[in-house]
Design a protein around this motif. Structure first.
Motif, PDB file in Angstrom:
ATOM      1  N   PRO A  92       0.831  -1.210   0.000  1.00  0.00           N
ATOM      2  CA  PRO A  92       0.000   0.000   0.000  1.00  0.00           C
ATOM      3  C   PRO A  92       0.864   1.258   0.000  1.00  0.00           C
ATOM      4  O   PRO A  92       1.787   1.368   0.798  1.00  0.00           O
ATOM      5  N   ALA A  93       0.540   2.200  -0.884  1.00  0.00           N
ATOM      6  CA  ALA A  93       1.287   3.453  -0.935  1.00  0.00           C
ATOM      7  C   ALA A  93       0.820   4.364   0.190  1.00  0.00           C
ATOM      8  O   ALA A  93      -0.350   4.337   0.568  1.00  0.00           O
ATOM      9  N   PRO A  94       1.734   5.148   0.768  1.00  0.00           N
ATOM     10  CA  PRO A  94       1.315   6.062   1.845  1.00  0.00           C
ATOM     11  C   PRO A  94       0.262   7.059   1.355  1.00  0.00           C
ATOM     12  O   PRO A  94       0.258   7.442   0.189  1.00  0.00           O
ATOM     13  N   LEU A  95      -0.605   7.441   2.279  1.00  0.00           N
ATOM     14  CA  LEU A  95      -1.606   8.466   1.966  1.00  0.00           C
ATOM     15  C   LEU A  95      -0.915   9.815   1.999  1.00  0.00           C
ATOM     16  O   LEU A  95      -0.443  10.261   3.048  1.00  0.00           O
ATOM     17  N   HIS A  96      -0.850  10.453   0.845  1.00  0.00           N
ATOM     18  CA  HIS A  96      -0.104  11.708   0.765  1.00  0.00           C
ATOM     19  C   HIS A  96      -0.651  12.487  -0.418  1.00  0.00           C
ATOM     20  O   HIS A  96      -0.993  11.901  -1.444  1.00  0.00           O
ATOM     21  N   PRO A  97      -0.734  13.808  -0.300  1.00  0.00           N
ATOM     22  CA  PRO A  97      -1.325  14.614  -1.392  1.00  0.00           C
ATOM     23  C   PRO A  97      -0.583  14.494  -2.719  1.00  0.00           C
ATOM     24  O   PRO A  97      -1.108  14.938  -3.743  1.00  0.00           O
ATOM     25  N   HIS A  98       0.638  13.942  -2.724  1.00  0.00           N
ATOM     26  CA  HIS A  98       1.358  13.800  -3.985  1.00  0.00           C
ATOM     27  C   HIS A  98       1.648  12.359  -4.352  1.00  0.00           C
ATOM     28  O   HIS A  98       2.445  12.093  -5.238  1.00  0.00           O
ATOM     29  N   ILE A  99       1.023  11.444  -3.628  1.00  0.00           N
ATOM     30  CA  ILE A  99       1.257  10.034  -3.945  1.00  0.00           C
ATOM     31  C   ILE A  99      -0.072   9.389  -4.310  1.00  0.00           C
ATOM     32  O   ILE A  99      -1.026   9.421  -3.526  1.00  0.00           O
ATOM     33  N   TYR A 100      -0.122   8.851  -5.523  1.00  0.00           N
ATOM     34  CA  TYR A 100      -1.365   8.253  -6.008  1.00  0.00           C
ATOM     35  C   TYR A 100      -1.517   6.844  -5.453  1.00  0.00           C
ATOM     36  O   TYR A 100      -0.536   6.211  -5.059  1.00  0.00           O
ATOM     37  N   SER A 101      -2.757   6.364  -5.469  1.00  0.00           N
ATOM     38  CA  SER A 101      -2.997   5.062  -4.840  1.00  0.00           C
ATOM     39  C   SER A 101      -2.301   3.928  -5.599  1.00  0.00           C
ATOM     40  O   SER A 101      -2.092   2.856  -5.043  1.00  0.00           O
ATOM     41  N   ASN A 102      -1.918   4.157  -6.847  1.00  0.00           N
ATOM     42  CA  ASN A 102      -1.167   3.118  -7.555  1.00  0.00           C
ATOM     43  C   ASN A 102       0.339   3.225  -7.298  1.00  0.00           C
ATOM     44  O   ASN A 102       1.120   2.533  -7.938  1.00  0.00           O
ATOM     45  N   GLY A 103       0.714   4.089  -6.389  1.00  0.00           N
ATOM     46  CA  GLY A 103       2.120   4.165  -5.992  1.00  0.00           C
ATOM     47  C   GLY A 103       2.924   5.218  -6.734  1.00  0.00           C
ATOM     48  O   GLY A 103       4.071   5.489  -6.391  1.00  0.00           O
ATOM     49  N   HIS A 104       2.339   5.828  -7.749  1.00  0.00           N
ATOM     50  CA  HIS A 104       3.068   6.854  -8.502  1.00  0.00           C
ATOM     51  C   HIS A 104       3.282   8.094  -7.634  1.00  0.00           C
ATOM     52  O   HIS A 104       2.409   8.474  -6.863  1.00  0.00           O
TER      53      HIS A 104
END
Lengths: 354, 161
Positions: free
Chosen positions: B85-97
């Motif tokens: 799971p990618a961290p929840l962050h305003p610049h990180i998309y749920s697919n990890g980008h």
């Protein structure tokens, strides 16, 4: 008292005479000045890897009391060398205490800086030490960007530069992956005025210009590698340089060069060499123009394998000179660039008035 | 793994290999704080464990970065994404980008895996809110065919986080 002041004033004058514009006098009494020091490289700027600006500030007690010395600015010096430089100058000041010492201090500063005139650390592109020996025990050449003094192996920075150029060609501006560098250089090219800006320093992103590169472009010709070449090609060209065939070609070139000297720079390839029956002549065999004569002269001076002898050996002669060709190509390109400039400007003005 | 294994797998050039070996050695001697390189024999794909910095929204959380190197690294930027799971962050998309300029337009060959990692951690650390980018759903939908983030045309509008 007045005589002492006069003496100090004379000393400051002497400094100004020696260092010219590099010496900025803020106060003549008590002396307060900034000195821009460069290593002694006989004005060969491509061999300068460090520079510094130091401030010398004397009190009214000078010369009984040594002046304050501070480092204001520097390029290419790591912390250790900065510290060492300052310590040396300050020690000298203490040593010369109660004598007039400004000139001696400045000399000391330049001496020490000259001893420190080497790039330090690793090449930021390949991460291997800048000054190191490769497998053949040869020292890799390195260079610095003239504007920011960041150093790279020649090979590395040129590979990168070459990469930017191809990137720029293959990726038009609207391509998805166009880089900052290529976009910027493209823009610059468009507005015509600043075509010589070619990229940003990989380390500090300071824009650098063709002038930053010129001294390396000259080096490229003497390097045993081709732009963006693989390592084995390097070895091949190295072997070729020492091959028997290459030696013959070199001798032939020397003969031509001698002929050229005898004829005041004008040479006409001997007819009987050119028109042997059955010999393959790569079509237009252009008689050497004056420009080419100049170039071959230059190459001879650089001690490089000849290009001119190509016409004697006909078809078999392409490979060993690829570096030369590239280099020559580049020089020509630049020359064309320059010659096109006025035209462009004219066009631009025309557009503006329309 | 869908989007993560997509980059064109051209073998590393010799120059890229040398440089990566050097980076690997450097990393082993002096790893950036908060990162652990998961040792594999694959030089071309590094998987790196990131620990959220203490005192930030991501403290005590562990994420995984996947770094894929192109043939002409370091001329070309590596592809860096978070494995789910990618961290929840305003610049990180749920697919990890990750929307971070140095991974794309502002890449410079003088950057290293280590310096990129530090930039990503600092991006995480400066976040004040745990949320996805506003256009997350649209973007992730667009990337469904395993598109690399390097093919995205990014707009870098926010320099606060």
């Amino acid at each position: 008292m007045a005589t002492e002041e006069e003496e100090v004033a004379a000393e400051v004058e002497a400094l100004q005479a020696v260092y010219g514009d590099d010496c900025l006098v803020l106060d003549s009494y008590p002396p307060h000045l900034h000195l821009h020091i460069m290593p002694r490289t006989a004005d060969v700027t491509s061999e300068q890897f460090v520079e510094a600006v130091i401030a010398i500030r004397a009190s009214s007690q000078y010369p009984k009391e040594p002046p304050q010395i501070e480092l204001i600015d520097s390029k290419g010096l790591d912390d250790e060398r900065k510290k060492l430089l300052m310590t040396c100058i300050r020690d000298k000041a203490v040593e010369l205490s109660s004598c007039l010492m400004l000139v001696a201090l400045c000399e000391e500063a330049v001496d020490k800086l000259s001893q420190m005139n080497h790039p330090d650390g690793d090449c930021p592109l390949c991460l291997y030490p800048l000054v190191q020996e490769d497998e053949q025990k040869k020292i890799l050449r390195f260079m610095k960007l003239m504007s920011c003094f960041h150093c790279f192996h020649c090979e590395c920075i040129i590979r990168w530069w070459d990469w930017l150029q191809t990137e720029q060609k293959s990726n038009p501006i609207d391509s998805l992956s166009s880089t900052v560098h290529s976009v910027r250089t493209n823009e610059k090219k468009k507005d015509g005025g600043a075509e010589d800006s070619i990229g940003n320093c990989p380390v500090c992103r300071k824009v650098f210009h063709t002038k930053d590169f010129e001294h390396v472009l000259d080096l490229v010709g003497s390097l045993p590698f081709q732009l963006s070449s693989a390592e084995n090609e390097m070895e091949d060209s190295e072997k070729l340089r020492h091959s028997h065939q290459e030696n013959i070609r070199r001798q032939r070139f020397e003969a031509t060069f001698k002929l050229q000297q005898e004829n005041c720079g004008l040479i006409e390839p001997k007819k009987e060499v050119r028109v042997l029956p059955g010999m393959f002549l790569p079509l237009p065999v252009t008689p050497p123009t004056s420009a080419e004569t100049e170039e071959s002269h230059e190459q001879q001076q650089e001690g490089d394998p000849p290009v001119a002898s190509e016409m004697h050996t006909g078809a078999s002669s392409q490979m060993p000179n690829t570096t030369e060709h590239r280099n020559r190509g580049m020089r020509k390109q630049r020359a064309q660039h320059n010659s096109r400039r006025p035209g462009k400007r004219w066009v631009r003005r025309e557009n503006g008035s329309a | 793994m869908t989007s993560s294994s997509a980059p064109s797998r051209k073998a590393l050039s010799k120059i890229a290999c040398n440089r990566l070996q050097k980076e690997m050695v450097e990393w082993q001697v002096n790893p950036p704080a908060g990162f652990k390189h998961k040792v594999t024999d694959n030089l071309q794909r590094w998987v790196i464990e990131v620990s959220g910095a203490p005192g930030t929204l991501y403290a005590n959380e562990i994420y995984q970065l996947q770094v894929d190197f192109p043939e002409h690294y370091p001329m070309e930027a590596p592809q860096v994404i978070f494995l789910p799971p990618a961290p929840l962050h305003p610049h990180i998309y749920s697919n990890g980008h990750i929307c971070l300029d140095i991974l794309y337009d502002s890449w410079s060959p003088a950057m290293t895996v280590s310096s990129v990692c530090i930039s990503i951690l600092s991006m995480l650390s400066s976040s004040t809110v745990k949320q996805r980018p506003a256009d997350n759903d649209r973007y992730v939908k667009n990337c469904r065919n395993g598109r690399s983030p390097k093919e995205t045309r990014w707009w870098f509008h926010d320099d606060k986080v």
